[in-house]
Design an enzyme around this catalytic site. Sequence first.
Site, PDB file in Angstrom:
ATOM      1  CB  SER A  31       5.184   2.294  -9.123  1.00  0.00           C
ATOM      2  OG  SER A  31       4.778   3.265  -7.869  1.00  0.00           O
TER       3      SER A  31
ATOM      4  CE1 TYR B 131       2.890  -2.442  -6.700  1.00  0.00           C
ATOM      5  CE2 TYR B 131       4.350   0.056  -6.657  1.00  0.00           C
ATOM      6  CZ  TYR B 131       3.193  -0.594  -6.613  1.00  0.00           C
ATOM      7  OH  TYR B 131       3.173  -0.118  -7.486  1.00  0.00           O
TER       8      TYR B 131
END
Length: 249
Positions: free
Chosen positions: A141, A154
């Site tokens: 990410s 996350y």
Amino acid sequence: MFALNGKRALVTGASRGLGQAMALGLAENGAEVICASSREGGCDDTVAKILALGGKARALAADLGDSQAVQALAEQALAAGPVDVLVNNGGCIYREAALDFPLDAFDAVIKVNLNAAFQLSQLLGRAMVTKGSGKIVNIASMLSYSGGIRVPAYTASKHAIAGLTKALANEWGQHGIQVNAIAPGYFRTDNTQALQDDAERSSEIEKRIPAGRWGNPDDLKGAVVFLASKASDYVNGHILAVDGGWLAR
């Protein structure tokens, strides 16, 4: 060099969004795709689209937060033959300020985003080592590079995915296995819906992207095919940003 004929791929989180697009990209280049999602029937649409292309696909289901379910998923995937490509895409996100972030939510995100990726890599990696070849593609990410806001679990999981990618590449490269990751930028998916709905934030994001737009799921097809194919045989431990130039700013 990009052909995947005769290869079998397992893609987690393949029911929609980025996972569905990557599953379709692999199928379009000849791979047989095992599409996994968290619930029974979750990948029916993806499988139907692959079959409509004339490709081969089937669906499996597993809760990636349950290690026993992950074990069963690996066993079911291997039951039909070797898995040549593993795409660890399945994931989840929870948004809350760090001071108020529930510990059980933190644990849940780590289990799905990190633990399951390692467990599947380990279980399928053993067969790849025996065979002497294999491709593992983890989904990282932009938050593998930065801290983000209100997503501490996350962010921690995606930093860890980047490190895990390098660690496995170090150990398994000698066995003919390439372990790499794709770090998507800002894509229009349900995971980013909250950001898309925030007009001010969405505009700020778009202005920073040199491409001048958010990514669409199909923008990941080329990257995953490259990392799954012979074309990337000398690429290992790499995090490939597919971000429209976001990091360049």
